[in-house]
Design a protein around this motif. Structure first.
Motif, PDB file in Angstrom:
ATOM      1  N   ASP A  48       0.863  -1.156  -0.016  1.00 12.33           N
ATOM      2  CA  ASP A  48      -0.085  -0.094   0.128  1.00 12.33           C
ATOM      3  C   ASP A  48       0.609   1.293  -0.097  1.00 12.33           C
ATOM      4  OD1 ASP A  48      -2.438  -1.563   0.307  1.00 12.33           O
ATOM      5  OD2 ASP A  48      -2.268  -1.609   2.292  1.00 12.33           O
ATOM      6  N   GLY A  49       2.134   1.152  -0.015  1.00 13.36           N
ATOM      7  CA  GLY A  49       3.277   2.425   0.179  1.00 13.36           C
ATOM      8  C   GLY A  49       3.451   2.912  -1.031  1.00 13.36           C
ATOM      9  N   PHE A  50       3.027   2.665  -2.306  1.00 12.95           N
ATOM     10  CA  PHE A  50       3.463   3.163  -3.389  1.00 12.95           C
ATOM     11  C   PHE A  50       2.402   3.816  -4.310  1.00 12.95           C
ATOM     12  CE2 PHE A  50       5.886  -0.392  -2.116  1.00 12.95           C
ATOM     13  CZ  PHE A  50       7.227  -0.172  -2.605  1.00 12.95           C
ATOM     14  N   LEU A  51       2.384   5.192  -4.482  1.00 12.71           N
ATOM     15  CA  LEU A  51       1.548   5.978  -4.750  1.00 12.71           C
ATOM     16  C   LEU A  51       1.713   6.651  -6.228  1.00 12.71           C
ATOM     17  CD1 LEU A  51       0.560   7.888  -1.658  1.00 12.71           C
ATOM     18  CD2 LEU A  51      -0.474   5.671  -2.359  1.00 12.71           C
ATOM     19  N   LEU A  52       0.948   6.632  -6.960  1.00 10.79           N
ATOM     20  CA  LEU A  52       0.997   7.207  -8.321  1.00 10.79           C
ATOM     21  C   LEU A  52       0.141   8.413  -8.459  1.00 10.79           C
ATOM     22  CD1 LEU A  52       2.864   6.831 -10.897  1.00 10.79           C
ATOM     23  CD2 LEU A  52       1.135   5.206 -11.700  1.00 10.79           C
ATOM     24  N   GLY A  53       0.677   9.604  -9.029  1.00 13.67           N
ATOM     25  CA  GLY A  53      -0.160  10.652  -9.294  1.00 13.67           C
ATOM     26  C   GLY A  53      -0.455  10.697 -10.790  1.00 13.67           C
ATOM     27  N   ARG A  54      -1.959  10.872 -11.072  1.00 12.58           N
ATOM     28  CA  ARG A  54      -2.218  10.798 -12.660  1.00 12.58           C
ATOM     29  C   ARG A  54      -2.732  11.919 -12.912  1.00 12.58           C
ATOM     30  NH1 ARG A  54      -3.044   5.914 -10.526  1.00 12.58           N
ATOM     31  NH2 ARG A  54      -2.163   3.928 -11.503  1.00 12.58           N
ATOM     32  N   VAL A  55      -2.455  12.625 -14.008  1.00 14.77           N
ATOM     33  CA  VAL A  55      -3.262  13.834 -14.741  1.00 14.77           C
ATOM     34  C   VAL A  55      -3.932  13.484 -16.081  1.00 14.77           C
ATOM     35  CG1 VAL A  55      -2.780  16.149 -15.506  1.00 14.77           C
ATOM     36  CG2 VAL A  55      -1.656  15.531 -13.401  1.00 14.77           C
ATOM     37  N   ASN A  56      -5.081  13.506 -16.182  1.00 15.35           N
ATOM     38  CA  ASN A  56      -6.025  13.045 -17.178  1.00 15.35           C
ATOM     39  C   ASN A  56      -5.404  11.584 -17.525  1.00 15.35           C
ATOM     40  OD1 ASN A  56      -6.822  15.617 -17.671  1.00 15.35           O
ATOM     41  ND2 ASN A  56      -5.236  16.379 -18.894  1.00 15.35           N
ATOM     42  N   VAL A  63       5.551   8.516  -5.332  1.00 21.92           N
ATOM     43  CA  VAL A  63       6.311   8.573  -4.030  1.00 21.92           C
ATOM     44  C   VAL A  63       5.975   7.472  -3.399  1.00 21.92           C
ATOM     45  CG1 VAL A  63       4.546   9.457  -2.422  1.00 21.92           C
ATOM     46  CG2 VAL A  63       6.960   9.769  -1.997  1.00 21.92           C
ATOM     47  N   SER A  64       6.947   6.611  -2.589  1.00 26.39           N
ATOM     48  CA  SER A  64       6.938   5.603  -1.970  1.00 26.39           C
ATOM     49  C   SER A  64       7.147   5.731  -0.193  1.00 26.39           C
ATOM     50  CB  SER A  64       7.879   4.167  -2.326  1.00 26.39           C
ATOM     51  OG  SER A  64       9.044   4.467  -2.198  1.00 26.39           O
ATOM     52  N   VAL A  65       6.268   5.215   0.709  1.00 25.38           N
ATOM     53  CA  VAL A  65       6.500   5.478   1.897  1.00 25.38           C
ATOM     54  C   VAL A  65       5.990   4.192   2.524  1.00 25.38           C
ATOM     55  CG1 VAL A  65       5.687   6.537   4.021  1.00 25.38           C
ATOM     56  CG2 VAL A  65       5.815   8.046   1.944  1.00 25.38           C
ATOM     57  N   VAL A  66       7.079   3.422   2.787  1.00 28.22           N
ATOM     58  CA  VAL A  66       7.042   1.949   3.030  1.00 28.22           C
ATOM     59  C   VAL A  66       7.068   1.697   4.645  1.00 28.22           C
ATOM     60  CG1 VAL A  66       8.101  -0.355   2.951  1.00 28.22           C
ATOM     61  CG2 VAL A  66       7.695   1.208   0.856  1.00 28.22           C
ATOM     62  N   ASN A  67       6.087   1.074   5.302  1.00 28.19           N
ATOM     63  CA  ASN A  67       5.845   1.002   6.652  1.00 28.19           C
ATOM     64  C   ASN A  67       6.789  -0.316   6.870  1.00 28.19           C
ATOM     65  OD1 ASN A  67       4.400   3.508   6.721  1.00 28.19           O
ATOM     66  ND2 ASN A  67       2.573   2.208   6.869  1.00 28.19           N
ATOM     67  N   PHE A  74      10.037   4.415   5.647  1.00 26.36           N
ATOM     68  CA  PHE A  74      10.754   5.014   4.601  1.00 26.36           C
ATOM     69  C   PHE A  74      10.322   5.739   3.202  1.00 26.36           C
ATOM     70  CE2 PHE A  74      14.787   5.351   2.205  1.00 26.36           C
ATOM     71  CZ  PHE A  74      15.637   5.883   3.215  1.00 26.36           C
ATOM     72  N   LEU A  75      10.617   6.741   3.099  1.00 26.93           N
ATOM     73  CA  LEU A  75      10.233   7.510   1.965  1.00 26.93           C
ATOM     74  C   LEU A  75      11.445   7.438   0.573  1.00 26.93           C
ATOM     75  CD1 LEU A  75       8.483  10.707   1.932  1.00 26.93           C
ATOM     76  CD2 LEU A  75      10.383  10.338   0.317  1.00 26.93           C
ATOM     77  N   GLY A  76      10.926   7.132  -0.385  1.00 26.46           N
ATOM     78  CA  GLY A  76      11.759   7.028  -1.639  1.00 26.46           C
ATOM     79  C   GLY A  76      10.819   7.233  -2.890  1.00 26.46           C
ATOM     80  N   PHE A  77      11.766   7.191  -3.919  1.00 27.75           N
ATOM     81  CA  PHE A  77      11.036   7.489  -5.176  1.00 27.75           C
ATOM     82  C   PHE A  77      10.252   8.896  -5.285  1.00 27.75           C
ATOM     83  CE2 PHE A  77      11.610   3.011  -5.730  1.00 27.75           C
ATOM     84  CZ  PHE A  77      12.229   2.766  -6.697  1.00 27.75           C
ATOM     85  N   LEU A 282      19.051   2.957  -1.652  1.00 26.67           N
ATOM     86  CA  LEU A 282      18.356   4.203  -1.183  1.00 26.67           C
ATOM     87  C   LEU A 282      16.959   4.452  -1.336  1.00 26.67           C
ATOM     88  CD1 LEU A 282      21.167   6.625  -3.382  1.00 26.67           C
ATOM     89  CD2 LEU A 282      21.153   5.825  -0.623  1.00 26.67           C
ATOM     90  N   GLU A 283      16.316   3.582  -1.931  1.00 24.66           N
ATOM     91  CA  GLU A 283      14.784   3.589  -2.098  1.00 24.66           C
ATOM     92  C   GLU A 283      14.066   3.053  -0.947  1.00 24.66           C
ATOM     93  OE1 GLU A 283      16.761   3.853  -5.825  1.00 24.66           O
ATOM     94  OE2 GLU A 283      16.679   2.151  -4.258  1.00 24.66           O
TER      95      GLU A 283
END
Length: 285
Positions: A48-56, A63-67, A74-77, A282-283
């Motif tokens: 659930d920690g991998f987010l993608l933003g879309r436009v149209n 961004v990824s924020v892995v618990n 940890f935040l990466g990408f 690093l990710e």
């Protein structure tokens, strides 16, 4: 993408592993040299920690924020497509990612030039790292270093937990058993004194982690990785405050390229930082 795209056009949602391939491509374009088969291990820890933003409907931000458990993330990408930067899309995605972490302490590895921006979100500098790259010039390793089969990697979990701010069995199981990832351990008088993982990446082989009790243990592990690589260049992300680790890379003939800054939003669990001769990734920390 329309030039008039606005922040209201941004839709942020969970990404699938297949969709994340686009983000890995963005990371490669930034020169991050991502591993070829990292995604399976990333999603094993926190899908659930991998987010993608879309436009149209088109990928625009990530961004990824892995618990890791209840206390650490940890935040990466953190990426925005170049043609969409400067419109607030990145900040909105960043905030959505941090929301996923809840009350956990969050770590990241970011370029030093972004430190002031990260501080505004509560991050403080812990240490700096540099990526060392090259073909190591080292003698062959001694007999205390052995290559581990995937079925033999469970014994590494306690050692890894002692070297990292959180327990990460789900990630580590996938990381150590992924096809193409090779794990080496150093065992002296029946005791584990370090381990290292080598994996294929876009521009070189990546090393991570390289955890060892002593510089001598780390040297033998790096020598084993070099022997397995058979002349291919290696890339290792080395904490610059670990002076023996820096000396090892220099003596082996590796040279530093870009730097990153490890930052946290608060105190992390005590761990053996002196054993960290190479960061896992690093990710994901």
């Amino acid at each position: 993408m329309p030039e008039t795209a606005r922040i209201d056009d941004l839709v942020i949602s969970r990404a699938t592993p297949g969709e994340w391939a686009t983000v890995v491509g963005w990371a490669a374009a930034e020169g991050w040299n991502p591993g070829q088969r990292d995604t399976t291990a990333y999603f094993a820890q926190d899908p659930d920690g991998f987010l993608l933003g879309r436009v149209n409907g088109e990928p625009a931000t990530a961004v990824s924020v892995v618990n890791y458990g209840a206390e650490y993330a940890f935040l990466g990408f953190y990426l925005v497509r170049p043609d969409l930067r400067g419109r607030g899309f990145g900040l909105a995605t960043w905030e959505a990612g941090l929301k996923h972490a809840g009350g956990r302490v969050v770590g990241l590895d970011g370029v030093p030039g972004q430190q002031n921006n990260y501080r505004r979100s509560g991050f403080e500098l812990a240490y700096r790292s540099a990526r060392f790259i090259g073909v190591p010039r080292l003698p062959l390793p001694d007999d205390a270093v052995t290559a581990l089969a995937p079925a033999d990697t469970a014994e590494l979990l306690p050692y890894d937990s002692a070297c990292y701010p959180a327990d990460r069995p789900e990630f580590l199981h996938a990381w150590l058993t992924e096809p193409g990832h090779r794990t080496f351990a150093r065992i002296v008088d029946g005791s584990l004194t370090g381990y290292a993982v080598l994996r294929p990446a876009r521009d070189s082989l990546r090393v991570g982690p390289l955890f060892a009790d002593t510089p001598a243990d780390a040297r033998q592990l790096l020598a084993a990785l070099a022997a397995h690589a058979a002349g291919m260049p290696l890339a290792v992300d080395v904490p610059l405050d670990n002076e023996p680790a820096v000396r090892l890379m220099e003596e082996a003939g590796l040279t530093p390229s870009f730097e990153t800054a490890r930052m946290y939003t608060g105190p992390v669990r005590e761990h053996h930082r002196e054993r960290v001769f190479g960061v896992t990734t690093l990710e994901l920390g």
